[in-house]
Design an enzyme around this catalytic site. Sequence first.
Site, mmCIF file in Angstrom:
data_model
loop_
_atom_site.group_PDB
_atom_site.id
_atom_site.type_symbol
_atom_site.label_atom_id
_atom_site.label_comp_id
_atom_site.label_asym_id
_atom_site.label_seq_id
_atom_site.Cartn_x
_atom_site.Cartn_y
_atom_site.Cartn_z
ATOM 1 N N HIS A 196 0.825 -1.209 0.000
ATOM 2 C CA HIS A 196 0.000 0.000 0.000
ATOM 3 C C HIS A 196 0.865 1.267 0.000
ATOM 4 O O HIS A 196 0.644 2.189 -0.777
ATOM 5 C CB HIS A 196 -0.916 -0.032 1.224
ATOM 6 C CG HIS A 196 -1.675 1.222 1.444
ATOM 7 N ND1 HIS A 196 -2.736 1.584 0.640
ATOM 8 C CD2 HIS A 196 -1.522 2.215 2.343
ATOM 9 C CE1 HIS A 196 -3.209 2.742 1.056
ATOM 10 N NE2 HIS A 196 -2.489 3.145 2.085
ATOM 11 N N ARG A 200 -6.942 -1.603 -30.138
ATOM 12 C CA ARG A 200 -7.433 -2.903 -29.661
ATOM 13 C C ARG A 200 -8.918 -2.748 -29.377
ATOM 14 O O ARG A 200 -9.304 -1.861 -28.621
ATOM 15 C CB ARG A 200 -6.725 -3.299 -28.366
ATOM 16 C CG ARG A 200 -5.216 -3.344 -28.456
ATOM 17 C CD ARG A 200 -4.630 -3.849 -27.136
ATOM 18 N NE ARG A 200 -3.194 -3.851 -27.188
ATOM 19 C CZ ARG A 200 -2.428 -2.870 -26.735
ATOM 20 N NH1 ARG A 200 -2.986 -1.819 -26.167
ATOM 21 N NH2 ARG A 200 -1.122 -2.953 -26.832
ATOM 22 N N ARG A 239 -7.776 -2.984 -35.155
ATOM 23 C CA ARG A 239 -7.513 -4.424 -35.186
ATOM 24 C C ARG A 239 -8.803 -5.156 -34.852
ATOM 25 O O ARG A 239 -9.459 -4.851 -33.852
ATOM 26 C CB ARG A 239 -6.443 -4.810 -34.166
ATOM 27 C CG ARG A 239 -6.199 -6.319 -34.170
ATOM 28 C CD ARG A 239 -5.157 -6.742 -33.177
ATOM 29 N NE ARG A 239 -5.641 -6.615 -31.809
ATOM 30 C CZ ARG A 239 -4.882 -6.835 -30.736
ATOM 31 N NH1 ARG A 239 -3.619 -7.145 -30.878
ATOM 32 N NH2 ARG A 239 -5.373 -6.706 -29.532
ATOM 33 N N GLU A 286 2.624 -11.705 -36.443
ATOM 34 C CA GLU A 286 2.945 -12.060 -35.059
ATOM 35 C C GLU A 286 3.144 -13.555 -34.867
ATOM 36 O O GLU A 286 3.363 -14.026 -33.764
ATOM 37 C CB GLU A 286 1.866 -11.539 -34.104
ATOM 38 C CG GLU A 286 0.461 -11.926 -34.490
ATOM 39 C CD GLU A 286 -0.612 -11.244 -33.631
ATOM 40 O OE1 GLU A 286 -0.299 -10.829 -32.510
ATOM 41 O OE2 GLU A 286 -1.759 -11.138 -34.096
ATOM 42 N N ASP A 307 3.681 -11.082 -29.377
ATOM 43 C CA ASP A 307 3.397 -12.482 -29.676
ATOM 44 C C ASP A 307 4.495 -13.099 -30.533
ATOM 45 O O ASP A 307 4.844 -14.254 -30.357
ATOM 46 C CB ASP A 307 2.046 -12.621 -30.381
ATOM 47 C CG ASP A 307 0.906 -12.745 -29.363
ATOM 48 O OD1 ASP A 307 1.204 -13.094 -28.206
ATOM 49 O OD2 ASP A 307 -0.254 -12.487 -29.720
ATOM 50 N N ARG A 333 5.862 -15.137 -21.552
ATOM 51 C CA ARG A 333 6.544 -14.125 -20.739
ATOM 52 C C ARG A 333 5.826 -13.861 -19.422
ATOM 53 O O ARG A 333 6.342 -13.177 -18.558
ATOM 54 C CB ARG A 333 6.714 -12.833 -21.520
ATOM 55 C CG ARG A 333 5.426 -12.149 -21.846
ATOM 56 C CD ARG A 333 5.748 -10.789 -22.396
ATOM 57 N NE ARG A 333 4.555 -10.235 -22.969
ATOM 58 C CZ ARG A 333 4.417 -8.980 -23.277
ATOM 59 N NH1 ARG A 333 5.416 -8.153 -23.071
ATOM 60 N NH2 ARG A 333 3.317 -8.534 -23.787
ATOM 61 N N CYS A 344 3.749 -2.647 -34.065
ATOM 62 C CA CYS A 344 2.896 -2.182 -32.981
ATOM 63 C C CYS A 344 3.146 -2.946 -31.687
ATOM 64 O O CYS A 344 2.371 -2.876 -30.759
ATOM 65 C CB CYS A 344 1.427 -2.258 -33.383
ATOM 66 S SG CYS A 344 0.904 -3.928 -33.796
#
Lengths: 97, 569
Positions: free
Chosen positions: B187, B295, B331, B430, B454, B464, B501
């Site tokens: 916090h 997106r 996309r 990708e 990707d 990852r 991108c």
Amino acid sequence: MMVRKEAIIKNKTGLHARPAARFVQLTKKYQSELKIICDDREVNAKSIMGVLSIGAVKGKKIILVADGKDEKEAVAEMVQFIEDELSAIDQDNLAKE
Amino acid sequence: MRGIAASPGIAIGKIFIINEEKLEISQDKIAEERVIAELDILQGAIEKTKQEIKSLKEQTGKRLGPEQAEIFAAHLMFLEDPEFIASIKSEIKKNKLRAEAAVARVADRFIQLLATVEDEYLLARQADIRDVGQRIIRIISGVGWKSLDFNDKMVIVAKELTPSDTARLNPEQVLALVTAEGSRTSHAVIIARSLGIPAVVGVGRELLAEVSNGSEVIVDGIDGLVLIEPSEERKAQYHSKIKSLAEEQQRVNSYQDKKAVTRDGEEIKVVGNIGNLTELEHILARGGEGIGLFRTEFLYLNREQPPSEEEQFSVYKLTAEKLKGKPLIIRTLDIGGDKELSFLNLPAEENPFLGYRAIRLCLERTDLFKVQLRAILKASFYGNIKVMYPMISSLEELRAANRVLENCRQELSAAGINYNPGLEIGVMIEIPAAVVIADLLAKEVDFFSIGTNDLIQYTLAVDRTNERVADLYTPYHPSVLRLIRQTIDAGHQAGIWVGMCGEAAGDELLLPFLLGSQLDEFSMSAVSILRIKELLARWTRKEAAVLAERVMELSSTDEVRAYLAKSLR
């Protein structure tokens, strides 16, 4: 009488973290005694610490139990939360990423 | 000493230690007739604790925002936990403990209970329960908090800062935070980051043994360093570091209104990646020349029904209009596999990244796909819109997607609805297979956009998000660089432009390599834009091309990284 119903945890986070808090929010409004059983451990479904401690992760089978005046409604809502709303919470998290 | 760099920035100042106070709790048994009185005391203390936490929540929310106040909502939940309260009462009734001893015992028990599962979230909740327990005990035993008032700005040092401690600090008096324990998600760290206060956490137990009140310290929240009683030389060094950080910030900010140009004046397309309309504002504020990746998943999440054509049309149209003629690459839906949609009811998959997702799903669920394509086509009449398909691995998929698009065009024409007949169509590159057949794909599209996130994952076979292998995930692997080059070359040979991108497009080290490899468009998140514009201004394409040739001759990730780091201007 007592109502029991099984449900399977399908979402990624499980009944854990923020989902657990939301779950406890909804159980609070019922008068019946509510329990979750997972791997032979039984906890009070209105207790955040209880719900957090059972380790209900993805794929686990849990049993929801209610005993009291509003037992039917309580079990129905708990099952509905586990089956439907949990996956919506996953998407919520995804949207934040 | 070294710790986790939790909040960036550098501070030099004097130390103020917040010690963990051990509260004296009497374990004496009470007489049976005291039980009711102790229960009353408990009840009163819980009510008062709730009041205190509620007001902390309100203050924090007002001062810093709802996200920062969220922790106190969790504290309130613990106070309302029926098991927690019932267990405390039963300790008083059955074991004849004083109220404060009962609270301490039950809090410990619940902390133990959560400790059986190893989990970062539960670890943080254990600290919360401790914090709440301490607060109740303080109220019962009438022990106030030690005053945290000090006149100068100080560096706060503690074993751990609980939310209660953090709330008692006046941020104006805090130069930096250093704790022995804690993580990036504590916090106190979240608060520090939102206020721009440097913080280093998780320094280790030796921290408190080595510091004393009033001694001087340098806190480097960038490299995670804590230097106690530094030499004059060191201090001078850090003072100049602070100055250059401030200057750099200023310099970077000055690129806000500048165009992205190379040193010899070539204009470069630096555009943004967005996932919603707020991010669009951030891109525009930094002078992004358009959107290289929109997106669209956000439109589909958290709902029972997919978004209608009308709803999507209005979002795409609005976005295009806000861009005032600058390009907007939409996309199509990239969902499925690990990203679930409730209305699709997809079963979980063993291997979601290699599963039923993106274009694979859209080509089967043409009902969904057509709604989106029609909305994009209709919006294309109102702005500079282009469409891009994700996860293309074969010509069949590209052709099938184009057939659906053509079908939508015919429907719109028949209904007399306007759209841009020359809508540019591109594919995301990708999947390694798409790179290998890039020459074939290039003949049937208007542009490529390399999705490095990707592409790296599939090329190096590294998830990852899996911490065990995450360090194998790197854009500097020669295989990744070769695939990037191959894609750009194949595109240019077919006469189409090639953008990027993925996150690599905003990677400072990789920038000259990409520029020199003749990449046409760089699409990145808003935070990278200014820095990339600044770096672009230091290169010419010619110089960068020399560097890129040299990089292509290197044979390992380490060599590539070292060479690029050395070349950073």
